[in-house]
Design a protein around this motif. Sequence first.
Motif, PDB file in Angstrom:
ATOM      1  N   GLY A  15       5.332  16.345   0.466  1.00 55.78           N
ATOM      2  CA  GLY A  15       5.610  17.363   1.466  1.00 55.78           C
ATOM      3  C   GLY A  15       4.492  19.035   1.057  1.00 55.78           C
ATOM      4  N   ILE A  16       5.010  20.331   1.045  1.00 57.67           N
ATOM      5  CA  ILE A  16       3.801  20.896   1.018  1.00 57.67           C
ATOM      6  C   ILE A  16       2.907  20.111   0.042  1.00 57.67           C
ATOM      7  N   ALA A  17       3.374  20.163  -1.718  1.00 58.09           N
ATOM      8  CA  ALA A  17       3.095  19.199  -2.756  1.00 58.09           C
ATOM      9  C   ALA A  17       3.573  18.024  -2.632  1.00 58.09           C
ATOM     10  N   LEU A  18       2.407  16.654  -3.250  1.00 61.15           N
ATOM     11  CA  LEU A  18       2.594  15.309  -3.471  1.00 61.15           C
ATOM     12  C   LEU A  18       3.883  15.748  -4.798  1.00 61.15           C
ATOM     13  N   GLU A  19       4.840  15.007  -4.312  1.00 60.79           N
ATOM     14  CA  GLU A  19       6.044  14.428  -5.894  1.00 60.79           C
ATOM     15  C   GLU A  19       6.198  13.465  -5.633  1.00 60.79           C
ATOM     16  N   LYS A  20       5.661  12.680  -6.837  1.00 64.51           N
ATOM     17  CA  LYS A  20       5.845  11.246  -6.995  1.00 64.51           C
ATOM     18  C   LYS A  20       7.837  11.412  -8.354  1.00 64.51           C
ATOM     19  N   ALA A  21       8.168  10.590  -7.814  1.00 67.11           N
ATOM     20  CA  ALA A  21       9.658  10.723  -9.175  1.00 67.11           C
ATOM     21  C   ALA A  21       9.908   8.674  -9.248  1.00 67.11           C
ATOM     22  N   HIS A  22       9.986   8.757 -10.249  1.00 62.30           N
ATOM     23  CA  HIS A  22       9.848   7.444 -10.709  1.00 62.30           C
ATOM     24  C   HIS A  22      11.688   6.426 -10.398  1.00 62.30           C
ATOM     25  N   VAL A  23      12.011   6.142 -10.353  1.00 68.83           N
ATOM     26  CA  VAL A  23      13.543   5.017  -9.280  1.00 68.83           C
ATOM     27  C   VAL A  23      13.598   3.826 -10.072  1.00 68.83           C
ATOM     28  N   ASP A  24      14.090   2.938  -9.570  1.00 67.75           N
ATOM     29  CA  ASP A  24      14.840   1.635  -9.839  1.00 67.75           C
ATOM     30  C   ASP A  24      15.386   1.026  -8.779  1.00 67.75           C
ATOM     31  N   LEU A  25      15.084   0.729  -7.861  1.00 70.83           N
ATOM     32  CA  LEU A  25      16.143  -0.014  -7.322  1.00 70.83           C
ATOM     33  C   LEU A  25      14.753  -1.552  -6.642  1.00 70.83           C
ATOM     34  N   PRO A  26      16.387  -2.494  -6.453  1.00 77.14           N
ATOM     35  CA  PRO A  26      15.898  -3.448  -5.643  1.00 77.14           C
ATOM     36  C   PRO A  26      15.671  -3.607  -4.066  1.00 77.14           C
ATOM     37  N   VAL A  27      14.422  -4.209  -4.245  1.00 80.46           N
ATOM     38  CA  VAL A  27      13.745  -4.488  -2.520  1.00 80.46           C
ATOM     39  C   VAL A  27      14.430  -4.587  -1.589  1.00 80.46           C
ATOM     40  N   PRO A  28      14.438  -4.745  -0.092  1.00 84.01           N
ATOM     41  CA  PRO A  28      15.070  -5.349   0.863  1.00 84.01           C
ATOM     42  C   PRO A  28      14.403  -6.788   1.364  1.00 84.01           C
ATOM     43  N   LYS A  29      15.823  -6.886   1.530  1.00 77.36           N
ATOM     44  CA  LYS A  29      15.287  -8.749   2.229  1.00 77.36           C
ATOM     45  C   LYS A  29      15.716  -8.845   3.516  1.00 77.36           C
ATOM     46  N   GLY A  30      14.639 -10.383   3.795  1.00 75.05           N
ATOM     47  CA  GLY A  30      15.192 -10.082   5.227  1.00 75.05           C
ATOM     48  C   GLY A  30      15.167  -8.677   5.854  1.00 75.05           C
ATOM     49  N   VAL A  31      13.842  -8.675   6.305  1.00 77.64           N
ATOM     50  CA  VAL A  31      13.861  -6.999   7.007  1.00 77.64           C
ATOM     51  C   VAL A  31      12.670  -7.260   7.999  1.00 77.64           C
ATOM     52  N   LYS A  32      11.715  -6.826   8.909  1.00 75.70           N
ATOM     53  CA  LYS A  32      10.569  -7.129   9.528  1.00 75.70           C
ATOM     54  C   LYS A  32       9.345  -6.269   8.580  1.00 75.70           C
ATOM     55  N   THR A  33       8.338  -7.227   8.245  1.00 71.71           N
ATOM     56  CA  THR A  33       6.851  -7.077   7.382  1.00 71.71           C
ATOM     57  C   THR A  33       6.260  -6.078   8.771  1.00 71.71           C
ATOM     58  N   THR A  34       5.562  -4.911   9.051  1.00 75.90           N
ATOM     59  CA  THR A  34       4.905  -3.926   9.757  1.00 75.90           C
ATOM     60  C   THR A  34       3.394  -4.715   9.019  1.00 75.90           C
ATOM     61  N   PRO A  35       2.467  -5.475   9.892  1.00 76.69           N
ATOM     62  CA  PRO A  35       1.328  -6.421   9.428  1.00 76.69           C
ATOM     63  C   PRO A  35       0.517  -5.272   8.856  1.00 76.69           C
ATOM     64  N   GLY A  36      -0.791  -4.707   7.902  1.00 74.01           N
ATOM     65  CA  GLY A  36      -1.835  -3.974   7.504  1.00 74.01           C
ATOM     66  C   GLY A  36      -1.462  -3.460   6.230  1.00 74.01           C
ATOM     67  N   LYS A  37      -2.373  -2.436   6.458  1.00 72.07           N
ATOM     68  CA  LYS A  37      -1.938  -2.031   5.295  1.00 72.07           C
ATOM     69  C   LYS A  37      -0.804  -0.679   5.202  1.00 72.07           C
ATOM     70  N   PRO A  38      -0.294   0.284   4.554  1.00 70.62           N
ATOM     71  CA  PRO A  38       0.354   0.819   4.986  1.00 70.62           C
ATOM     72  C   PRO A  38      -0.523   2.617   5.311  1.00 70.62           C
ATOM     73  N   PRO A  39      -0.144   3.755   6.210  1.00 64.05           N
ATOM     74  CA  PRO A  39      -1.087   4.426   6.172  1.00 64.05           C
ATOM     75  C   PRO A  39      -0.957   5.902   5.813  1.00 64.05           C
ATOM     76  N   LYS A  40      -0.731   5.518   4.685  1.00 63.80           N
ATOM     77  CA  LYS A  40      -0.371   6.706   3.318  1.00 63.80           C
ATOM     78  C   LYS A  40      -0.031   6.331   2.010  1.00 63.80           C
ATOM     79  N   SER A  41      -1.403   7.355   1.700  1.00 67.93           N
ATOM     80  CA  SER A  41      -1.666   6.360  -0.125  1.00 67.93           C
ATOM     81  C   SER A  41      -0.951   7.006  -1.017  1.00 67.93           C
ATOM     82  N   TYR A  42      -0.929   6.645  -1.860  1.00 66.81           N
ATOM     83  CA  TYR A  42       0.211   7.560  -3.488  1.00 66.81           C
ATOM     84  C   TYR A  42      -0.778   7.709  -3.998  1.00 66.81           C
ATOM     85  N   THR A  43      -1.779   7.326  -4.288  1.00 76.33           N
ATOM     86  CA  THR A  43      -2.322   7.433  -5.184  1.00 76.33           C
ATOM     87  C   THR A  43      -3.503   9.085  -5.652  1.00 76.33           C
ATOM     88  N   TYR A  44      -3.344   9.857  -4.920  1.00 78.27           N
ATOM     89  CA  TYR A  44      -4.042  10.983  -4.636  1.00 78.27           C
ATOM     90  C   TYR A  44      -3.350  11.835  -5.523  1.00 78.27           C
TER      91      TYR A  44
END
Length: 105
Positions: free
Chosen positions: A76-105
Amino acid sequence: MRLLGLLGVAALLVSCVTRGWTPIESPDWHVTYYDRNGDGIIDYELHTLGGGHTDADWALVDTRFRGRYDLRVHWGIALEKAHVDLPVPKGVKTTPGKPPKSYTY
């Protein structure tokens, strides 16, 4: 006088009438799934809002590659991070390549 007041109220009510009911459109969200380490398990889920609203984008990230999301990132205006504990989905279509957004800055 009473007739004039009644006509005034009637004119006010008629002026508030709309020409038809228009539903509120839901936002055009797009969800893209990425497998960053190539093990076949989703580990990055990017939610983007169409129409150039980049400040609304957010993602769920499995930083430990263990099959559960442990981080929610919102750009958003600032990068917000929050800890969650959720299962990843199964059986969904994966997009090839790396994600366009980074979460490490």
